[in-house]
Design a protein around this motif. Sequence first.
Motif, PDB file in Angstrom:
ATOM      1  N   HIS A  67       0.823  -1.205   0.000  1.00  0.00           N
ATOM      2  CA  HIS A  67       0.000   0.000   0.000  1.00  0.00           C
ATOM      3  C   HIS A  67       0.862   1.262   0.000  1.00  0.00           C
ATOM      4  O   HIS A  67       0.647   2.188  -0.780  1.00  0.00           O
ATOM      5  N   HIS A 115      -3.563   9.524   1.411  1.00  0.00           N
ATOM      6  CA  HIS A 115      -2.676   8.501   1.973  1.00  0.00           C
ATOM      7  C   HIS A 115      -1.712   9.096   2.994  1.00  0.00           C
ATOM      8  O   HIS A 115      -1.415   8.471   4.015  1.00  0.00           O
ATOM      9  N   ASP A 202      -9.226   4.140   4.144  1.00  0.00           N
ATOM     10  CA  ASP A 202      -9.127   3.729   2.738  1.00  0.00           C
ATOM     11  C   ASP A 202      -9.908   2.428   2.567  1.00  0.00           C
ATOM     12  O   ASP A 202      -9.602   1.436   3.234  1.00  0.00           O
ATOM     13  N   HIS A 206      -7.294  -2.652  -2.428  1.00  0.00           N
ATOM     14  CA  HIS A 206      -5.870  -2.832  -2.126  1.00  0.00           C
ATOM     15  C   HIS A 206      -5.569  -2.596  -0.633  1.00  0.00           C
ATOM     16  O   HIS A 206      -4.525  -2.991  -0.149  1.00  0.00           O
TER      17      HIS A 206
HETATM   18 MN    MN Z   1      -4.944   3.271  -0.927  1.00  0.00          MN
END
Ligand code: MN
Length: 241
Positions: A67, A115, A202, A206
């Motif tokens: 990630h 992120h 998130d 993924h």
């Molecule tokens: Mn992500």
Amino acid sequence: MPNRRNFLKVGAAVMASSALAPNVMAANIESGQEQVSGKLTEHKLPPLPYAYDALEPYISKRIMELHHDKHHAGYIKGLNKAEKELARARATGDYSLIQYWSRKAAFNGGGHFLHSMFWKVMAPAGKGGGGKPKGELLKMIERDFGSFDAFKAQFSAAAKNVEGSGWGLLHYRPADDRLIVLQAENQQKLSPWGSTPVMGIDVWEHAYYLQYENKRAAYIEAWWNIVNWEQVWQNILELRK
Ligand code: MN
């Protein structure tokens, strides 16, 4: 906390990077070299504030490696590329791909911003992560959502029900000093103006599929064990300044 303000600065850096003199840009491009990038912000991957395995058992080491090192790095590469191409358009006056690169800048810039925040609003369970918010943050949540449990339920539902890839987000809105829960699709869609994410999960596949497979709700429930409430509060304070 030297990194505290970094994610908040990303947006400003994106804005500031467009203030270049066209003649300078043109000179660089005519030289045949990619010096155009030297006049722009070079966005860089921030280090994780903990080890890759620090969030186990709630998020596996392998997920964190991929990630952070692959996905987040990819958004940064995409953002740098988009800003370089927009600078090139200014230098040449060729805006035929303006829509394409503007979309790329928004998507990848959103990915970089979110992120950068995401890593920081998590901490190892029992070592800054998990539990309930305290003090002024708890009071603010209770004021704006009725109770912590009501906030948690709304946030979890928002995250669980993101259509496709995206985020469950807590925003702070300075105009009326309010916290609001929102969803984002991809990295940027559905977000209104005037508020800024201070906490988010998130829910792209993924972020959890290697460990939780299709059980997004189980991932969200586990995630509450690693929320860094102190960082969430610091993010709000930064926006209150
Ligand atoms: Mn992500």
